[in-house]
Motif scaffolding. Sequence first.
Motif, short mmCIF file in Angstrom:
data_model
loop_
_atom_site.label_atom_id
_atom_site.label_comp_id
_atom_site.label_asym_id
_atom_site.label_seq_id
_atom_site.Cartn_x
_atom_site.Cartn_y
_atom_site.Cartn_z
N HIS A 1 -5.03 -4.75 5.94
CA HIS A 1 -4.21 -3.98 6.89
C HIS A 1 -5.01 -2.74 7.26
O HIS A 1 -5.93 -2.36 6.54
N SER B 1 -9.21 -4.57 3.95
CA SER B 1 -8.24 -4.74 2.88
C SER B 1 -7.03 -5.55 3.31
O SER B 1 -6.15 -5.77 2.51
N CYS C 1 -5.86 0.40 6.80
CA CYS C 1 -5.52 1.38 5.78
C CYS C 1 -6.18 2.72 6.09
O CYS C 1 -7.36 2.78 6.42
N CYS D 1 0.86 -1.18 0.00
CA CYS D 1 0.00 0.00 0.00
C CYS D 1 0.90 1.23 0.00
O CYS D 1 1.60 1.49 0.99
N PRO E 1 -8.59 3.09 -0.91
CA PRO E 1 -7.58 2.06 -0.70
C PRO E 1 -7.13 1.35 -1.97
O PRO E 1 -5.94 1.23 -2.22
N CYS F 1 0.07 3.83 3.00
CA CYS F 1 0.47 3.52 4.38
C CYS F 1 1.87 2.94 4.45
O CYS F 1 2.39 2.71 5.54
#
Lengths: 365, 158
Positions: free
Chosen positions: A340, A338, A342, A318, A347, A321
């Motif tokens: 984690h 998702s 986020c 990602c 996302p 993040c």
Amino acid sequence: MPFLGQDWRSPGWSWIKTEDGWKRCDSCSQELRSENGQYTINHSIILNNGEEEIFSNECEYAAKKRKKEHFGNDTAAHSFYREKWIYVHKESTKERHGYCTLGEAFNRLDFSSAIQDIRRFTYVVKLLQLIAKSQLTSLSGVAQKNYFSILDKIVQKVLDDHQNPRLIKDLLQDLSSTLGILVRGVGKSVLVGNINIWICRLETVLNWQQQLQNLQMTKVNSGLTLSDLPLHMLNNILYRFSDGWDIVTLGQVTPTLYMLSEDRRLWKKLCQYHFAEKQFCRHLILSEKGHIEWKLMYFTLQKYYPTKEQYGDTLHFCRHCSILFWKDYHLAWLLKDSGHPCTAADPDSCFTPVSPQHFIDLFKF
Amino acid sequence: MPSIRLQGSDGEIFEVDVELAKQSVTIKAMLEDLVMDDEGDDDPIPLTNVNVAILKKVTQWCTHHKDDPPPPEDDENKEKQTDDITVWDQEFLKVGQRTLFELILAANYLDIEGLLNVTCKTVASMIKEKTEEIHKTFTVESDFTEEEEAQMRKEKLV
């Protein structure tokens, strides 16, 4: 020392000992079991040790959502497993958000359950192979233990279900040659841990290689065989191979399969899958009649250019993040999660799949 | 839900929901023919190439996949992928070699694209990376003569 439980009155966590270390056992699963008696949850939810507060809050939220969602609807619920993720920091500043080396990522991303999923199996094996080639000396003691325990699981799995033997043999070959060089050549100054442990590991690897070499499939007298399938079915299967050697090997079993395996279109498709037009032109091989010899070209091109890598499922990164994680499509659908925690507004647009080489590079400073 | 009756190769009758049965292009076509004929709908549809045990497995698969979106247009890249099988399908296909081949033949006869795809992928991933000795467990004894085998071994050095 303040007690960092969910709140200061809670009785604390219960822990269970697993082969990957102590894991915290989630009490939410017990709650669910008592309140929703008719839904069975076969796997208790296990949290990785050392998770931050945010992760336990996520679990609470997830547990509440699960009570509302009709868990029993989906018979695949038993395959639910907890998401793992790790923060990867890019700039080398003095402040770090947690310990994030290759070895730590290796611990936290839970590869031992990933290898049970065939979509992730090849990907994890490739990662292990890249680590074996160049990164063994950068693994911490715990990471080394995890590496070899996952490798052990993989070898047992292959000995069991006979799938992907060549892939694992290549991995073990790379590993044994690297270990050989390290143990006998450079040795103690570079390897983390007692040299004798490494010698033991080398012996284990050689042992595994021997077991795989002796792998015999027992003949199953089941009556129905490949030969019972109609021609277009056999063709269908041949077109699914991405390695030329598999086509050649299958072609050696019966005359029918031999004829199918010599089909020019089959090899043309294979070349087009792995290589680009430009590469064809440089290594063009023509027959006497002027037709392109696709089968010869495939084996020639293979010597010069790398073949295409494709995986059922990979780790994702990602960008927002800066977190590396597994996507669980089932979970994502069920819980809108998702994989984690986020914080991005959108996302999906921040996720990129991570190739095995890219994974190794993420941890190089 | 309206259901129709199917007669397997062993003569046994098996009842199944119409919407599920329509995942099979063959059955769907047969149903359209029957409606045109306007005969009594008590006669079961004969399926001479599938026995009822396999029909039950196929129905199980169709039930789980009834809400699947239609597959995308032929994607060149997807053709070579043998490991993108969902966890449910992986568990479903953990059956013996005989059942697996019977499922392929049934999926082919009944023309159920999704099932055919996933079973062929499974067989492909079972076969690949093995030597020809091991391949013989998947098929009958080789029909090649000794000279032919020697010739092929030479060619393999290509």
